[in-house]
Design a protein around this motif. Sequence first.
Motif: not given
Length: 371
Positions: A239-241, A282-286, A311-319, A341-345
């Motif tokens: 996530v940091e990357t 990352l989510k799949a590993l989790f 889920k929020s981060v994945i959905g927004m990135a894909a959008n 950016s905010l939700n990744t943090s």
Amino acid sequence: MHRNRRLPLALALALTSAVPAAAQEGSPLSPRVVNEAAVPTVMAKAVDDFIIPGYRNLTEKAAAANAATAKLCAAPSEPALETAQSAFSDLVGAWSAIEIVRLGPALEQNRFERFLFYPDRKSTGLKQVQAVLSKQDESATDVARLKGKSVAAQGLGALEYVLYGTGSESLLSKEGDFRCRYGLAITKNLDDIANEFLAAWQKPDGIQAAWKHPGPDNPDFRDNREAATELLGILVHGVETVKDQRLKPFYEGKDDKGHPKLAIYWRSGNTMASIAANIRGLKALFDVADMQSLLPEDSRSVAGSADFVFKSVIGMAANIDGPIEQALTDENKRAKLAFLSLNTSDLLDRLNKDFGGAIGLGAGFSFADGD
């Protein structure tokens, strides 16, 4: 030794205390420890159900890219180029999902950097690839000799430039023969590296044995806590990357006009698709490793909150579709980037502080303190 050297020694030391610093300092939080009984099963699932399948998928996509590029070289045409480009995008997706496992075999023989040299802050890779093309350096079309060249000239970044960079229209005819043969050598090199990853993880007495059997005689994980730390470290560093190396270079905030050419895979339009694949991985590993089972029973809500943000981060990135240049000039898409950016943090904090704290890390300690 397969240990991820980015995790600082202080991390292992922090886990040796049964009582977190938060409790020691009079915090209302009660002591937390990792559910050690669950660790061997979680580690085995991570290997068998995420890492090995991820690398197997990578080998398949690398082989497909190699085959598509070979057809393009043999019979140049617009459909053949489109097929090769599509295969490249598929390969980027497969790599983005598994590149989060940046340890063990990935750190040996410069495999990670040979597969993906990024960030390229001084345009080193670009200059080297352009030099190969301008000089028509035939040694770069020989896979064995290509492996000995700079890591910047033999991976996904180099292949992207071949397929999408200045002069790539030459691939539509025999005029681009050298360029295509260079691209073909790159895809074969990537295919070889992908198979090396898979072979290393499939070896019964190799790194998978170290992951599945923590103990005093294990050179990588002396106990279950160290093993759990390594696994959570993959998530935190992953996530940091995304936050610092994938988003920040081209978008630093609402007052920043943006720097599209600093975005990964900007030429091929794969920037956001790659970021979404990073987070999906990352989510799949989790999920498949059942990492929530590492938590004490009364802390399981931590996993639920992390899942929600995942889920929020994945959905927004894909959008956020289309070229990254457009995303940076479109008010609606910039708002989405701000949300991302905010939700990744937020996700980083939930994994690093909330999950880490719940399994016994001291308050204030950060995985992200690693180099």
